[in-house]
Design an enzyme around this catalytic site. Structure first.
Site, short mmCIF file in Angstrom:
data_model
loop_
_atom_site.label_atom_id
_atom_site.label_comp_id
_atom_site.label_asym_id
_atom_site.label_seq_id
_atom_site.Cartn_x
_atom_site.Cartn_y
_atom_site.Cartn_z
N ASP A 149 5.25 113.38 38.29
CA ASP A 149 4.13 112.80 37.56
C ASP A 149 4.49 112.44 36.12
O ASP A 149 3.60 112.25 35.30
CB ASP A 149 2.95 113.78 37.55
CG ASP A 149 3.33 115.14 36.93
OD1 ASP A 149 4.48 115.29 36.48
OD2 ASP A 149 2.46 116.04 36.91
N HIS A 176 6.30 117.05 35.50
CA HIS A 176 6.73 118.12 36.40
C HIS A 176 7.91 117.64 37.25
O HIS A 176 7.88 116.55 37.80
CB HIS A 176 5.57 118.57 37.28
CG HIS A 176 4.47 119.18 36.50
ND1 HIS A 176 3.33 118.48 36.15
CD2 HIS A 176 4.34 120.42 35.96
CE1 HIS A 176 2.53 119.28 35.44
NE2 HIS A 176 3.13 120.46 35.31
N SER A 211 4.69 125.46 33.09
CA SER A 211 4.71 125.22 34.54
C SER A 211 6.07 124.77 35.05
O SER A 211 6.42 125.02 36.21
CB SER A 211 3.65 124.17 34.91
OG SER A 211 3.87 122.97 34.20
#
Length: 205
Positions: free
Chosen positions: A183, A186, A13
């Protein structure tokens, strides 16, 4: 930088970061910064940047899509960023089948062997970054052997290694208090800038 003009970025991601919502398919993360930097700095090269990051991916997921998302695209350069989820899943989903350092190394090596044998592109290996913005976090301690695998494979395959883990740890040591993630994993825009800056510094050497 002269390594052909088709660069595939593949990873999880952190690499994906908005590519599915972007009309260019680049996203808004570090790949976007590198796309814009390369386009503006080396306009004569006409670099083609292809983002193949997918959220949640571990090395076993790259293995499943290596042919379609890397080999079939015939890149002249491949930049790989993987390893965060191989560790993070041990922390947040301990009941699923895990990918420990030995398996991570074996599968990573097999992917690089296929890449060398079929295309022999320039290879860029990015260290996994951080899990929590705390040098001593359980995640960052668990990441160490995975970072060591990337270092080992970079030497073995004569790849460019991007020391993103070290860059983040060095930043955290300075205790500025300014966060680089949303977080703990990310990236926010500053974290993406540090990743891109580290990539450029290592690759332009």
């Amino acid at each position: 930088m002269d390594f052909g003009n088709r660069i595939v970025f593949i990873g999880d991601s952190i690499t994906e970061w908005g590519r599915f919502e972007d009309t260019e398919g680049i996203g808004t993360g570090y790949v976007r910064i590198l796309h814009d930097y390369l386009r503006v700095t080396y306009p004569e090269k006409n670099y083609e940047i292809i983002n193949r990051g997918i959220g949640g991916d571990r090395i076993i997921n790259l293995e499943d899509r290596w042919q379609k998302d890397v080999l079939d695209l015939k890149p002249t350069t491949v930049s790989i960023s993987i390893g965060i989820n191989d560790v993070w899943r041990q922390l947040d989903q301990p009941n699923i089948e895990q990918v420990y350092p030995e398996q991570f190394e074996e599968k990573y090596r097999n992917l690089l062997l296929k890449l060398k044998q079929e295309l022999n592109p320039t290879i860029i290996l990015m260290d996994p970054t951080v899990i929590e913005e705390d040098i001593n976090s359980k995640g960052n301690q668990a990441l160490k052997p995975y970072v060591a695998v990337v270092e080992k494979l970079a030497k073995e395959f004569d790849a460019i290694r991007v020391t993103t883990h070290e860059a983040f740890i060095n930043y955290l040591k300075k205790k500025s208090g300014y966060l680089l993630t949303t977080d703990g994993v990310h990236m926010n825009s500053a974290g993406n800038m540090l990743m891109a800056q580290t990539w450029i510094n290592e690759v332009e050497k």
